[in-house]
Design an enzyme around this catalytic site. Structure first.
Site, PDB file in Angstrom:
ATOM      1  N   SER A   1     -38.476  52.019 -21.874  1.00 15.69           N
ATOM      2  CA  SER A   1     -37.626  51.173 -22.712  1.00 15.69           C
ATOM      3  C   SER A   1     -36.303  51.839 -23.056  1.00 15.69           C
ATOM      4  CB  SER A   1     -38.360  50.800 -24.002  1.00 15.69           C
ATOM      5  OG  SER A   1     -39.424  49.909 -23.742  1.00 15.69           O
TER       6      SER A   1
ATOM      7  N   HIS B   1     -37.025  52.915 -32.812  1.00 14.21           N
ATOM      8  CA  HIS B   1     -37.747  52.710 -31.558  1.00 14.21           C
ATOM      9  C   HIS B   1     -36.748  52.554 -30.422  1.00 14.21           C
ATOM     10  CE1 HIS B   1     -41.574  51.046 -29.566  1.00 14.21           C
ATOM     11  NE2 HIS B   1     -41.907  52.183 -30.142  1.00 14.21           N
TER      12      HIS B   1
END
Length: 376
Positions: free
Chosen positions: A89, A140
């Site tokens: 990611s 994140h």
């Protein structure tokens, strides 16, 4: 955020700040279709881990409206990173939000570890508002790729420090634990945010229903880390946060805005092969797309993009019987990996400039096209 310089001067300063050698991020205006409506606002929705099978799974649910059918322009997006045919990611988000390939685990840097400007910085330089909405912590990988520069996605402290200088206007995420009181009862990061004029709301999701109309910037962190897991939270939270962010940006962005919205827990469910949770996650992104579409319909010049950073789980939808001469024998959701895959991910576009997204595109091209349409 105020415009102190012209766009041209501000972008030149970005070039100086990111002084590593490299090509231009821009694409000539001459490549834009003559049919393209001027784009002022972009709502960039990311389904983390969402491949075409995850989208197809929504067809199995009893929902009133499938938003994916309402987005007329589609494309396939390649997701490989600089050092791996299967991205994570961090590298996937960096490609989408900076236009540069990088190595897995790296945020906001190119493959040579040089900082590259991201959406938050490009928007600030151009005088556009910028925001983030996600169901995970702001540190994140995917949301961090919007504003941070770090050699590793796992450096939460360094990423949180980058957040303070990001210039973001609207933030609806988890992660209030990064602003918890220290042994002296204070928190330097929280003090910095308040000193910069942010309205900060911590650990109170209920406040979303009473945000003062006069607030033009907000850091809303209602949970210590991520939002509750899919099976534990009330449905519709991502759509509610997206609506709240759009309410603020829609009133306070005279020159336009870019809002990144992430349904992060599709990825969580697919890593753990939780099919029933995936169904709920897809309902969540579906309802969020409907919010974005409604905004675009009432605000001309708004582009909505829905795509993914990668596919997770290697999901396939198979028949329970290999003999297709028989009637329907039901289907089985089968997973081939607990990690990510290197398959193309879908892209759906709606609104102004949507026709510019078609065919097979690289994730860096998606970024460049958005910048081109916004003029940043």
């Amino acid at each position: 955020m105020k415009r102190f310089f012209s766009v041209a001067i501000a972008l030149s300063l970005l070039t100086v700040l990111y002084g590593c050698a490299g090509g231009s991020d821009s694409v000539s205006d001459s490549t834009l279709s003559d049919r393209t409506q001027e784009v002022r606002n972009v709502i960039f929705i990311v389904g983390d881990g969402m491949g075409i099978a995850q989208v197809a799974a929504l067809n199995e649910l009893d929902i009133d409206t499938n938003a994916f059918y309402m987005f007329p322009q589609t494309a396939f997006v390649s997701t490989y990173s600089a050092n791996n045919r299967v991205t994570d990611s961090a590298a996937g988000g960096t490609a989408l939000f900076t236009g540069h390939k990088t190595n897995n685990s790296v945020l906001g840097m190119d493959a040579d570890s040089c900082n590259v400007p991201n959406f938050a910085e490009k928007c600030e330089a151009a005088g556009l508002k910028c925001g983030i909405v996600t169901l995970c912590s702001f540190t994140h990988a995917t949301p961090a790729a919007m504003y941070a520069h770090n050699i590793t996605r796992h450096d939460d402290e360094g990423i949180a420090d980058d957040f303070l200088s990001s210039g973001l206007d609207v933030v609806f995420t988890g992660g209030s634990g990064m602003f918890a009181p220290d042994e002296n009862g204070g928190n330097a990061r929280l003090d910095s945010l308040k000193a910069m004029g942010y309205n900060v709301v911590l650990d109170d999701y209920g406040f979303i229903g009473s945000i003062p109309e006069e607030w033009d910037n907000i850091v809303f962190l209602p949970f210590k880390k991520h939002f509750p897991d899919t099976d534990e939270r009330r449905p519709g939270m991502l759509a509610e946060c997206t609506q709240a962010a759009l309410d603020i940006l829609g009133k306070n962005s005279p020159d336009g805005f870019l809002l990144m919205v992430e349904e992060s827990q599709i990825d969580f469910s697919c890593h753990d092969h939780l099919t029933e949770s995936l169904f709920k996650d897809m309902e969540e992104i579906n309802s969020t797309m409907l919010v974005a579409k409604k905004f675009a319909d009432s605000h001309p010049g708004t582009l909505v993009i829905v795509t993914a950073d990668h596919e997770t789980g290697g999901l396939t939808i198979a028949s329970n019987d290999s003999d297709f001469n028989k009637g329907d024998s039901g289907i089985d959701y089968r997973w081939s990996t607990g990690g990510h895959t290197g398959v193309y991910v879908p892209l759906f576009a709606y609104g102004a400039g949507a026709e510019e997204f078609h065919g097979i595109m690289d994730n860096t091209e998606v970024h460049r096209k958005v910048c081109e349409l916004l003029g940043i």
